[in-house]
Design a protein around this motif. Structure first.
Motif, short mmCIF file in Angstrom:
data_model
loop_
_atom_site.label_atom_id
_atom_site.label_comp_id
_atom_site.label_asym_id
_atom_site.label_seq_id
_atom_site.Cartn_x
_atom_site.Cartn_y
_atom_site.Cartn_z
N PRO A 155 -2.58 -30.41 -25.40
CA PRO A 155 -2.04 -31.24 -26.48
C PRO A 155 -2.48 -32.70 -26.43
N VAL A 156 -2.71 -33.25 -25.22
CA VAL A 156 -3.14 -34.65 -25.14
C VAL A 156 -4.66 -34.77 -25.20
N LEU A 157 -5.37 -33.68 -24.94
CA LEU A 157 -6.83 -33.72 -25.01
C LEU A 157 -7.33 -33.62 -26.45
N ARG A 158 -6.67 -32.84 -27.27
CA ARG A 158 -7.19 -32.56 -28.61
C ARG A 158 -7.39 -33.81 -29.46
N PRO A 159 -6.49 -34.79 -29.43
CA PRO A 159 -6.77 -36.00 -30.21
C PRO A 159 -8.02 -36.74 -29.76
N LEU A 160 -8.43 -36.53 -28.50
CA LEU A 160 -9.61 -37.23 -27.99
C LEU A 160 -10.91 -36.54 -28.38
N LEU A 178 -13.88 -33.01 -24.47
CA LEU A 178 -14.45 -31.75 -24.91
C LEU A 178 -14.82 -30.86 -23.72
N ILE A 179 -15.34 -31.46 -22.66
CA ILE A 179 -15.66 -30.67 -21.47
C ILE A 179 -14.40 -30.05 -20.89
N ALA A 180 -13.37 -30.87 -20.71
CA ALA A 180 -12.12 -30.37 -20.13
C ALA A 180 -11.49 -29.31 -21.04
N GLY A 181 -11.48 -29.58 -22.35
CA GLY A 181 -10.89 -28.62 -23.28
C GLY A 181 -11.64 -27.30 -23.30
N ALA A 182 -12.97 -27.34 -23.29
CA ALA A 182 -13.75 -26.10 -23.31
C ALA A 182 -13.56 -25.32 -22.02
N ARG A 183 -13.50 -26.02 -20.88
CA ARG A 183 -13.29 -25.32 -19.61
C ARG A 183 -11.90 -24.72 -19.53
N LEU A 184 -10.97 -25.27 -20.30
CA LEU A 184 -9.62 -24.70 -20.37
C LEU A 184 -9.50 -23.69 -21.50
N SER A 185 -10.66 -23.28 -22.05
CA SER A 185 -10.74 -22.22 -23.07
C SER A 185 -10.03 -22.58 -24.36
N ASP A 186 -10.09 -23.83 -24.76
CA ASP A 186 -9.48 -24.25 -26.02
C ASP A 186 -10.41 -23.89 -27.17
#
Length: 634
Positions: A331-336, A349-357
């Motif tokens: 939830p806090v990554l998506r606005p970034l 984006l790297i963190a979100g993709a690695r967390l399978s978002d």
């Protein structure tokens, strides 16, 4: 009772009484107080946002690949070997061979002594080197490099087979202390497939190195070493907290051992989950960036997001912090994902993709289409790791038609990870895998590490009419303008035999004929080529303009890793080996960076000559393929 006996009894009574008095005195004697051992408190200088992470209070031993080596014997050469070897190396080899059954009266080599095998001109003593991936379980396969010893009369390892060789940590010294072998290696050796193997290595003037080869998947782990977390300041409570935190981040699966296991107040053993072995480095970094106290994860995710914007120089570390927290960070990554600054946007984006978002998909696709060239390949790899989505596979299939060669290859590798059904996979027994990739660009891509693999991009067919002559005329392919058939002629340089056969124009039929081994069950004609020979034949076809395609060998990472290992560490050298002898025959990053990957129309004669000298050195594939003699669809 006599007088003497009474005196003896009296003496025993007095002795026992004295012992009791002495024991009572010892018990009443005041004990010396225990003194605490003064240990200096280790304190690391880290950013406050990282102060309570495991990496700020501990280190992990066993994170780096383990360099191993050993002396071995290559057999089956065509008179190009030698018996040259230092006496200490020879003695060690003979002892190893005896333990492995050579000369055993009950074994298959009962009538052959180790000394006789070493003296044969069809054998050669070699140095075997490799890197064992960290935390590898037993029997894990890995690639090995095989080179002849400096100063020997061996001229070529072409067609040889490495006898079982034990591999030890570092550079073992013959005659030195005996240590446990960490791994072993064996298998057929293949040299440069882009030259004629029949050329006499003594008179050859093509500049090709024939005294070095590869065995893909030829190594096997024997001794397992688990990574260990070492606390800077021993503490039972802190070790327990770290163990609990790691196991909470990596939950235990059914019938599986815990990821972290406390061993003492300063050591925690790690058991890397199988799913994380392809991302071993990332696993270690996530562990190091896991908080010792995992309370209030949402609050810490917000603090990491604020720090990402305020201190973008911490972006790489904060990516692992978000991964350590897990999906709570999303939830806090998506606005970034759409932040105006590139560093926070990229890290999010790297963190979100690695967390399978799945919400990272459109942003990654935008980077691949219009972003900086340096970020496109990374974005393709991130896209490959997202959950199943037909839109992702469709986008990656479009990239197979991208004009950039490296983009096409990255898209192909990504589609393999996503089990794309439109890539047809064919397994040739225990030799290699052939992938048929739909693309507007015609290309042949071959690997030279891990799993031997050939990928045919586009519908590859022989040109008409054409005459291809390779390997000094021993391999010839001819086609006519009005015939749907191609005629193949091959003469074996090792045996006085030749073969002629007609096949269809498709390159897949050509590969079938090269690889197939005729048997009573499958008597169809075939040449029983190895992976290396098949790659060499395909290269001759491309070089002879028998097919309109670009030939692309995969970069050889193993030789570069070995070169960096020798440049970055010092080993106790064996008396018979000079530092130059260990490194001179390994190509340098500068020479390897000269590899030019261009379309056929842009390639000059000099480029073709340079590519011819760069070689794929593959070996026996891992034993995961089927056991049939022909090919089988996936």
């Amino acid at each position: 009772m006599t007088h003497t006996t009474r005196w003896i009894h009296l003496g025993l009574v007095l002795l026992l009484a004295g012992a009791c008095l002495a024991l009572t005195a010892c018990q009443n004697k005041p004990k010396r107080p225990m003194r605490a051992v003064d240990r200096p408190i280790v304190s690391r200088d880290v950013h406050p946002i990282l102060s309570n992470t495991i990496g700020a209070q501990a280190t992990i031993s066993g994170m780096a690949p383990e360099y191993v080596s050993g002396y071995g014997l290559v057999v089956g050469l065509n008179g190009t070997g030698s018996s040259d070897a230092p006496l200490t190396v020879r003695a060690m080899l003979e002892d190893e061979m005896l333990r492995l059954g050579v000369g055993d009266s009950d074994g298959p080599l009962a009538n052959v002594s180790p000394a006789r095998m070493i003296d044969d001109r069809n054998t050669a003593v070699v140095l075997v080197q490799a890197f064992i991936p960290p935390a590898s379980p037993e029997h894990t396969p890995f690639d090995v490099l095989v080179t002849t010893l400096p100063g020997t009369a061996t001229t070529s390892l072409e067609g040889g087979i490495l006898y079982t060789t034990r591999l030890y940590r570092g550079m073992p010294i013959p005659g030195g202390p005996t240590t446990s072998a960490l791994a072993e290696a064996r298998g057929p050796i293949f040299i440069n497939p882009f030259v004629d193997p029949a050329i006499d290595p003594v008179t050859a003037r093509d500049g090709v190195n024939r005294i070095e080869g590869r065995i893909l998947g030829g190594g096997s782990v024997r001794q397992v070493f688990r990574p260990v977390i070492n606390l800077d300041n021993p503490s039972h409570s802190r070790a327990l907290a770290m163990t609990a935190s790691i196991n909470a981040r990596f939950p235990q699966l059914a019938n599986r051992s815990s990821v972290a296991r406390g061993m003492s107040d300063e050591n925690i053993e790690l058991n890397v989950p199988r799913i994380w072995r392809p991302r071993m480095d990332d696993f270690f970094q996530i562990v190091l960036h896991t908080r010792v106290d995992r309370a209030f994860p949402e609050q810490w995710a917000r603090r990491y997001a604020e720090a990402l914007v305020e201190t973008p120089e911490l972006a790489d570390q904060l990516v692992f912090c978000f991964e350590a927290i897990g999906e709570v960070s999303l939830p806090v990554l998506r606005p970034l994902y759409t932040h105006s600054e590139s560093a926070p946007r990229r890290a999010a984006l790297i963190a979100g993709a690695r967390l399978s978002d799945p919400l990272t998909r459109p942003h990654l696709e935008d980077i691949i289409r219009d972003g900086p060239a340096a970020m496109r390949i990374d974005a393709i790899e991130l896209l490959a790791g997202l959950p199943p989505d037909l839109r992702i596979n469709a986008f990656l299939r479009q990239l197979l038609n991208n004009p950039e060669l490296d983009t096409r290859i990255a898209a192909y590798e990504a589609l393999l990870r996503r089990a794309e059904p439109r890539i047809t996979r064919i397994r040739y027994a225990d030799k290699f895998v052939l992938d048929l990739v739909p693309s507007d660009y015609k290309m042949i891509y071959v690997t030279q590490q891990g799993h031997p693999r050939i990928a045919l991009f586009g519908d590859l067919r022989f040109n008409q009419p054409v005459l291809v002559s390779g390997w000094d005329g021993r391999l010839m392919i001819t086609t006519d303008s009005d015939s749907p058939r191609a005629r193949i002629f091959y003469r074996d340089f090792r045996r006085p035999r030749s073969a002629t056969h007609e096949i269809g124009l498709a390159i897949t039929e050509f590969i079938d004929y090269l690889v197939h081994e005729p048997t009573p069950e499958e008597p169809m004609p075939g040449l029983n080529f190895s992976y290396s020979q098949t790659v060499g034949a395909l290269y001759e076809v491309v070089r002879g303009e028998g097919v309109d395609a670009v030939f692309v060998p995969e970069t050889d990472r193993l030789a570069l890793e070995l070169l960096r290992e020798f440049e970055g560490r010092e080993f106790e050298q064996r008396p018979e080996l000079s530092p130059e002898g260990a490194v001179d025959r390994i190509e340098t990053p500068e020479t390897r960076d000269r590899q030019i990957q261009r379309e056929p129309g842009d390639e000059t004669d000099e480029d073709r000559e340079e590519r011819r000298r760069r070689y794929v050195r593959p070996l026996a594939p891992p034993p995961e393929t089927n056991n049939s003699g022909g090919r089988s669809p996936r």
